[in-house]
Design a protein around this motif. Sequence first.
Motif, PDB file in Angstrom:
ATOM      1  N   GLY A   1      17.173 -21.802  -0.192  1.00  0.00           N
ATOM      2  CA  GLY A   1      17.663 -23.049   0.398  1.00  0.00           C
ATOM      3  C   GLY A   1      16.571 -23.759   1.178  1.00  0.00           C
ATOM      4  O   GLY A   1      16.440 -24.997   1.088  1.00  0.00           O
ATOM      5  N   ASN A   2      15.768 -23.000   1.916  1.00  0.00           N
ATOM      6  CA  ASN A   2      14.665 -23.601   2.667  1.00  0.00           C
ATOM      7  C   ASN A   2      13.613 -24.205   1.746  1.00  0.00           C
ATOM      8  O   ASN A   2      13.125 -25.312   1.981  1.00  0.00           O
ATOM      9  N   LEU A   3      13.254 -23.460   0.691  1.00  0.00           N
ATOM     10  CA  LEU A   3      12.285 -23.993  -0.279  1.00  0.00           C
ATOM     11  C   LEU A   3      12.812 -25.294  -0.881  1.00  0.00           C
ATOM     12  O   LEU A   3      12.081 -26.284  -1.012  1.00  0.00           O
ATOM     13  N   ASN A   4      14.094 -25.293  -1.244  1.00  0.00           N
ATOM     14  CA  ASN A   4      14.733 -26.464  -1.839  1.00  0.00           C
ATOM     15  C   ASN A   4      14.597 -27.676  -0.899  1.00  0.00           C
ATOM     16  O   ASN A   4      14.198 -28.768  -1.324  1.00  0.00           O
ATOM     17  N   CYS A   5      14.921 -27.480   0.376  1.00  0.00           N
ATOM     18  CA  CYS A   5      14.830 -28.573   1.353  1.00  0.00           C
ATOM     19  C   CYS A   5      13.393 -29.052   1.521  1.00  0.00           C
ATOM     20  O   CYS A   5      13.131 -30.255   1.557  1.00  0.00           O
ATOM     21  N   GLU A   6      12.453 -28.102   1.594  1.00  0.00           N
ATOM     22  CA  GLU A   6      11.025 -28.446   1.751  1.00  0.00           C
ATOM     23  C   GLU A   6      10.552 -29.333   0.610  1.00  0.00           C
ATOM     24  O   GLU A   6       9.888 -30.347   0.825  1.00  0.00           O
ATOM     25  N   VAL A   7      10.860 -28.916  -0.603  1.00  0.00           N
ATOM     26  CA  VAL A   7      10.408 -29.666  -1.785  1.00  0.00           C
ATOM     27  C   VAL A   7      10.986 -31.073  -1.769  1.00  0.00           C
ATOM     28  O   VAL A   7      10.285 -32.059  -2.014  1.00  0.00           O
ATOM     29  N   GLN A   8      12.286 -31.176  -1.437  1.00  0.00           N
ATOM     30  CA  GLN A   8      12.904 -32.510  -1.401  1.00  0.00           C
ATOM     31  C   GLN A   8      12.270 -33.376  -0.317  1.00  0.00           C
ATOM     32  O   GLN A   8      12.035 -34.573  -0.514  1.00  0.00           O
ATOM     33  N   ARG A   9      12.009 -32.748   0.856  1.00  0.00           N
ATOM     34  CA  ARG A   9      11.415 -33.495   1.963  1.00  0.00           C
ATOM     35  C   ARG A   9      10.032 -34.022   1.578  1.00  0.00           C
ATOM     36  O   ARG A   9       9.673 -35.154   1.859  1.00  0.00           O
ATOM     37  N   HIS A  10       9.282 -33.167   0.880  1.00  0.00           N
ATOM     38  CA  HIS A  10       7.914 -33.516   0.491  1.00  0.00           C
ATOM     39  C   HIS A  10       7.872 -34.812  -0.317  1.00  0.00           C
ATOM     40  O   HIS A  10       6.925 -35.590  -0.221  1.00  0.00           O
ATOM     41  N   HIS A  11       8.920 -35.033  -1.145  1.00  0.00           N
ATOM     42  CA  HIS A  11       8.901 -36.208  -2.018  1.00  0.00           C
ATOM     43  C   HIS A  11       9.899 -37.279  -1.574  1.00  0.00           C
ATOM     44  O   HIS A  11      10.136 -38.239  -2.317  1.00  0.00           O
ATOM     45  N   SER A  12      10.482 -37.103  -0.399  1.00  0.00           N
ATOM     46  CA  SER A  12      11.621 -37.962  -0.032  1.00  0.00           C
ATOM     47  C   SER A  12      11.222 -39.427   0.140  1.00  0.00           C
ATOM     48  O   SER A  12      11.989 -40.318  -0.210  1.00  0.00           O
ATOM     49  N   GLY A  13      10.005 -39.693   0.637  1.00  0.00           N
ATOM     50  CA  GLY A  13       9.570 -41.086   0.817  1.00  0.00           C
ATOM     51  C   GLY A  13       9.583 -41.821  -0.507  1.00  0.00           C
ATOM     52  O   GLY A  13      10.260 -42.848  -0.666  1.00  0.00           O
ATOM     53  N   ALA A  14       8.891 -41.253  -1.492  1.00  0.00           N
ATOM     54  CA  ALA A  14       8.821 -41.871  -2.814  1.00  0.00           C
ATOM     55  C   ALA A  14      10.194 -41.898  -3.482  1.00  0.00           C
ATOM     56  O   ALA A  14      10.565 -42.851  -4.164  1.00  0.00           O
TER      57      ALA A  14
END
Lengths: 248, 248
Positions: free
Chosen positions: A89-102
Amino acid sequence: MTYCLAIKVNSGMVFASDSRTNAGMDHINTYSKMYAFDMPGERCFVLLSAGNLATTQAVINLIERDIERKAKLSLNTVTHLFEAADYIGNLNCEVQRHHSGAGQRSGVNLETTFILGGQIGTQAHELLLIYPEGNYISAPPSKPYLQIGEIKYGKPILDRVVRPETSLGDAARCSLVSLDSTMRSNVSVGAPFELAIYETGSLHLEHRMLLDVDDPLYVDVQQIWNKTLMDGINALPQFDWETELHHH
Amino acid sequence: MTYCLAIKVNSGMVFASDSRTNAGMDHINTYSKMYAFDMPGERCFVLLSAGNLATTQAVINLIERDIERKAKLSLNTVTHLFEAADYIGNLNCEVQRHHSGAGQRSGVNLETTFILGGQIGTQAHELLLIYPEGNYISAPPSKPYLQIGEIKYGKPILDRVVRPETSLGDAARCSLVSLDSTMRSNVSVGAPFELAIYETGSLHLEHRMLLDVDDPLYVDVQQIWNKTLMDGINALPQFDWETELHHH
């Protein structure tokens, strides 16, 4: 769209998924949505995914990297299944956060939902659904299955058939019917189907199958099931008015 | 939520609906969603509705008023089924327009969708789906059924069983299973169920039933159907790996 499901019965777990991935009508591909990680004799995990393909692949890459690097926290070091769910779940959130701006700028939905099934040592085998927000729930005891993606068409057969005491074979047959019903009703869910069987206590994923639409077993399942339903409907009680019907 | 369906076979039409209506969790009621209008020997219409209850009732009131007043345009004067659909679609739009200002302010969805089935004189019997926008489509010839409301759970059984040559009795049994599957999977769809049977050429709706959960016929249908599916799953082909399973 996607349809994945997992069933937990006393004797084990069944994992099933379709393989259709699309980005618009012109970009339809086949990808596996099932990932297995096992340390035979110690622990075994299976992940099913529905959602953004890039997020899914990034999460899987990170899980594999952490295992390779012998990281302090990885699927090989967690001591309970809920810790594995928390980690994913943490990895999932991190990955989404990383690309959230774009992602926000383009309006793309970066979310992925996972089903995690597994067993660690002598602990109970378990199924968990991991939300895109990183939190998770276990499968309800009375209806021991979880679904992600296009879930409604294939749900009634699970509600009627799956119980904790159902055999692994019946659970696997039921998952095939659930996938087939979904594929017939929704063109965005498609074969080949993947099926994996985990036997309680084995700590190893022994049985994996890839079934395409022309696989003799799958063709048999479809034909026999259609006949079962046709005959079954006809065998239900007659209505009073049926004897009164005119016969044109 | 709501679930209504109609099936057209060569020998007639089946109409089925649940009766649960809710406005929030505290205001759950039972309303019929099935309306019949017939001039025996001349024409017969059945309407099923899903959507805003006030809009539905207003449309039905207007249909009845136009018949009573012997208006130039009413269900008693239209010469084709598509004209009836057009007339009902217009009433539906009018009623929504009338309340649209207040509806927009409060964020209430005023839309209603209808299924219209019927036959006029010696014309073919037909099923039409009338959208909230007032336009309409006919049921597809190869899958001769229409659904409105919570449609997904009850669709697979229709896709597998319903054909133009299916008997009226089988179509009615299939509609009951479709309703029952939906009610089991979605708490917002509930009994009693209404069932109406139209026999081609009769120009009169002869058979109507109201089935509550404790009706002996309905209890039989549920029990027999559950057993049919359980036995049916078990009768599907065995997998190779089943013989290898350890028996704990």
